[in-house]
Design an enzyme around this catalytic site. Structure first.
Site, short mmCIF file in Angstrom:
data_model
loop_
_atom_site.label_atom_id
_atom_site.label_comp_id
_atom_site.label_asym_id
_atom_site.label_seq_id
_atom_site.Cartn_x
_atom_site.Cartn_y
_atom_site.Cartn_z
N GLU A 1 -40.38 -31.64 -45.51
CA GLU A 1 -40.41 -31.80 -44.05
C GLU A 1 -41.85 -32.19 -43.69
OE1 GLU A 1 -39.93 -28.17 -41.82
OE2 GLU A 1 -38.89 -29.22 -40.22
N LYS B 1 -41.83 -11.64 -31.29
CA LYS B 1 -43.17 -11.97 -31.76
C LYS B 1 -43.29 -13.49 -31.75
CE LYS B 1 -44.96 -13.23 -35.59
NZ LYS B 1 -45.96 -14.22 -35.13
N CYS C 1 -38.24 -29.78 -35.38
CA CYS C 1 -37.34 -29.56 -36.53
C CYS C 1 -36.33 -30.69 -36.65
CB CYS C 1 -36.64 -28.23 -36.38
SG CYS C 1 -35.81 -28.06 -34.80
N GLU D 1 -32.92 -20.29 -37.82
CA GLU D 1 -33.06 -21.70 -37.40
C GLU D 1 -34.26 -22.24 -38.17
OE1 GLU D 1 -31.08 -23.30 -35.38
OE2 GLU D 1 -29.94 -21.67 -34.49
P1 NAD Z 1 -43.60 -20.74 -39.84
O1 NAD Z 1 -42.42 -20.35 -40.64
O2 NAD Z 1 -44.91 -20.87 -40.54
O3 NAD Z 1 -43.85 -19.69 -38.69
C1 NAD Z 1 -42.83 -19.36 -37.78
C2 NAD Z 1 -43.08 -17.97 -37.26
O4 NAD Z 1 -43.02 -17.08 -38.37
C3 NAD Z 1 -44.45 -17.77 -36.62
O5 NAD Z 1 -44.31 -16.90 -35.53
C4 NAD Z 1 -45.25 -17.10 -37.72
O6 NAD Z 1 -46.27 -16.26 -37.23
C5 NAD Z 1 -44.18 -16.27 -38.41
N1 NAD Z 1 -44.45 -15.94 -39.81
C6 NAD Z 1 -45.10 -16.68 -40.74
N2 NAD Z 1 -45.12 -16.02 -41.92
C7 NAD Z 1 -44.47 -14.84 -41.72
C8 NAD Z 1 -44.15 -13.72 -42.56
N3 NAD Z 1 -44.51 -13.68 -43.84
N4 NAD Z 1 -43.45 -12.71 -42.02
C9 NAD Z 1 -43.08 -12.74 -40.72
N5 NAD Z 1 -43.36 -13.76 -39.89
C10 NAD Z 1 -44.03 -14.80 -40.38
O7 NAD Z 1 -43.19 -22.05 -39.06
P2 NAD Z 1 -44.04 -22.85 -38.00
O8 NAD Z 1 -45.05 -23.65 -38.75
O9 NAD Z 1 -44.51 -21.96 -36.91
O10 NAD Z 1 -42.93 -23.79 -37.35
C11 NAD Z 1 -42.52 -24.95 -37.93
C12 NAD Z 1 -41.23 -24.76 -38.68
O11 NAD Z 1 -40.24 -24.26 -37.80
C13 NAD Z 1 -40.68 -26.06 -39.21
O12 NAD Z 1 -40.17 -25.87 -40.50
C14 NAD Z 1 -39.57 -26.39 -38.24
O13 NAD Z 1 -38.56 -27.24 -38.75
C15 NAD Z 1 -39.05 -25.03 -37.92
N6 NAD Z 1 -38.31 -25.05 -36.66
C16 NAD Z 1 -36.96 -24.96 -36.71
C17 NAD Z 1 -36.22 -25.04 -35.53
C18 NAD Z 1 -34.71 -24.96 -35.56
O14 NAD Z 1 -34.14 -24.75 -34.50
N7 NAD Z 1 -34.07 -25.10 -36.69
C19 NAD Z 1 -36.88 -25.19 -34.31
C20 NAD Z 1 -38.26 -25.26 -34.30
C21 NAD Z 1 -38.97 -25.19 -35.49
#
Ligand code: NAD
Length: 485
Positions: free
Chosen positions: A390, A179, A289, A255
């Site tokens: 962050e 997803k 990230c 991650e």
């Molecule tokens: P997010 O957690 O809001 O969303 C990530 C994914 O989770 C999306 O696909 C979203 O639709 C889904 N999601 C959101 N709420 C959910 C729920 N309740 N149940 C299931 N799925 C849900 O994060 P974002 O804003 O899309 O991305 C940014 C974040 O991702 C930052 O914190 C960044 O540091 C992190 N990130 C980490 C890495 C890594 O490798 N460590 C890499 C890229 C991004």
């Protein structure tokens, strides 16, 4: 969408068991540089998500029996197609995510590199390991594909986060249901199209697209046929999904978010540090990230560092990613603007000084784009909220230190532990940093950490598990110990 030659790569529905599904209910995807809708995507239903998992479970039974060479050949074709279509894929990516086109091309090629490395390294796990055993016994350790994997990915790297997981899972013989973020589903769907062309069998790689992330997430973490759930996203959502996985004792990979320190010691080459700071902070408008969040600078060189950094930042041109002059794209949406404005304003109230920027910005040509100025904030302290959050935007926060111990204490003073950067020529300091910085990745005199062969991942609340190279493949394998008398 902008100048995409191969229109077959523009898809608007889920891909399940080799079929493109359609439905009447849709959601919109927006270009963050203009605020305009660029696609209507068919909403997946809960039943279709379950079908995707059941198809993946069926496909797994055959896929796990394919030889390493067969899987490797398919993955090599897939990555080749990514390279061949890199310009179109990059345009799709910039349209939905906003980053400058040159960065988007870089992300596509980086994704191809990940898939290639996995294709080349899966053979490392074919042979069983012969273990010492008591007399009259043989002990063999086999590595077996763990099964069906579900994965959720974020919007900031809509192609490479998929490639980094799916390439490893498929190389290891697992089947996969993804997803992608509802903000950027188009890149993942284009990847699925190319995977189909590369010969990935039906059911092995599925993509479900829907705006109800929570509902899909519940199925992804609880369905009995799932062996592993892999997540990249924010720490807060990761914790929730991790808890959901507990009931079925699913294997997980997390991650999560970072809060990287960028330390510049007194002996550092200031010009190199400024160049590194620029890369570590402004790539993807600070929405990575591994972006540097907290700039911890020795007091004797701080003035020079800040002056040079601000001069360099002033060269950034903000605007739509399709204009090659622009190096700073939009933030993903208004929510991101509101969050960052809130953090910057609060820091000001708490006593920090804004040296540059500090506001959201309306471009003349695209009034509804969600842009935020490159911003530099001085006199930030660990007592301020912005030190611990962050930021995920183009905001530099400056913190001064006097001695090595203080720099390390400040750097570690966070719940995150994804990565850190440090600039120094002193070998002794480098060795102390290796030992004492509590992070999964450390860049010394460089901000370019990316390496598809290296283990990518964090410690503390930045997550668990690693992606990349053979480390990434291992995450999708289980050991089986066989004792033969
Ligand atoms: P997010 O957690 O809001 O969303 C990530 C994914 O989770 C999306 O696909 C979203 O639709 C889904 N999601 C959101 N709420 C959910 C729920 N309740 N149940 C299931 N799925 C849900 O994060 P974002 O804003 O899309 O991305 C940014 C974040 O991702 C930052 O914190 C960044 O540091 C992190 N990130 C980490 C890495 C890594 O490798 N460590 C890499 C890229 C991004």
């Amino acid at each position: 969408m902008h100048l995409i030659k191969n229109k077959n790569l523009i898809l608007n529905s889920s891909f399940v068991n080799g079929e493109w599904l359609v439905s009447d209910s849709t959601f919109e995807v927006f270009n963050p540089a203009t605020g305009k809708a660029i696609a209507q995507i068919s909403e997946v239903t809960s039943l279709e998500v379950e079908n995707a998992i059941n198809s993946a479970a069926k496909a797994f039974e055959e896929w796990k029996l394919t030889s390493y060479q067969q899987r490797s050949d398919i993955l090599l074709k897939w990555q080749k197609l990514l390279r061949e279509h890199s310009q179109d894929l990059a345009r799709i990516l910039t349209s939905e995510q906003g980053k400058p086109l040159s960065e988007a091309v870089g992300e596509i090629l980086h994704s191809a590199d990940y898939i290639k490395i996995y294709a080349e390294q899966a053979h490392l796990f074919i042979e069983p390991i012969n273990q010492d055993a008591p007399l009259n016994q043989q002990a063999k350790i086999y590595r077996k594909s763990i099964g069906v994997v579900t994965a959720i990915t974020p919007w900031n790297f809509p192609c490479s986060m998929v490639a980094r997981k799916a390439g490893a899972a498929l190389a290891a013989g697992c089947s996969f249901v993804l997803k992608p973020s509802e903000l950027t589903p188009l890149s993942a769907l284009a990847l699925a199209k190319l995977g189909e062309q590369a010969g990935i069998p039906a059911g092995v790689f599925n993509v479900v697209v829907g705006s109800n992330a929570q509902a899909i997430g519940e199925i992804f973490t609880s369905h009995p046929k799932i062996a592993k759930f892999s997540f990249t996203g924010s720490t807060i959502v990761g914790k929730r999904l991790l808890a959901q996985c507990a009931n079925g004792v699913k294997r997980t990979a997390m991650e999560l978010g970072g809060n990287a320190p960028f330390i510049v010691f007194e002996d550092a080459d200031i010009d190199e540090a400024v160049e590194g700071a620029w890369v570590a902070k402004f790539r993807n408008s600070g929405q990575t990230c591994v972006t540097a969040n907290r700039f911890i600078i020795h007091k004797n060189i701080k003035q020079e560092f800040v002056k040079k950094l601000i001069e360099k930042i002033k060269q950034l041109k903000m605007g739509c990613g399709f204009d090659s002059e622009n190096s700073l794209g939009p933030l993903v949406n208004q929510r991101a603007i509101d969050k960052i404005s809130g953090l910057v304003n609060k820091a000001k109230e708490e006593g920090a000084n804004i040296l540059l920027g500090g506001h959201s910005f309306e471009k003349d040509d695209c009034k509804k784009g969600t842009f935020f100025e490159a911003t530099v904030i001085d006199n930030v302290t660990p007592q301020m909220e912005i030190f611990h959050k962050e930021i995920f935007g183009p905001v530099v926060t400056l913190i001064e230190f006097k001695c090595e111990e203080e720099a390390i204490r400040l750097a570690n003073q966070t719940e995150s532990g994804l990565c850190a950067y440090a600039y120094t020529k002193n070998e002794k300091i480098i060795s102390v940093l290796n030992q004492q910085l509590n992070v999964g990745m450390l860049g010394i005199n460089t901000a370019r950490l990316s390496n598809p062969s290296a283990p990518f991942g964090g410690v503390k609340q930045s997550g668990m598990g690693r992606e990349g190279g053979s480390y990434g493949i291992e995450e999708y394998l289980d050991y089986q110990y066989v004792c033969i008398r």
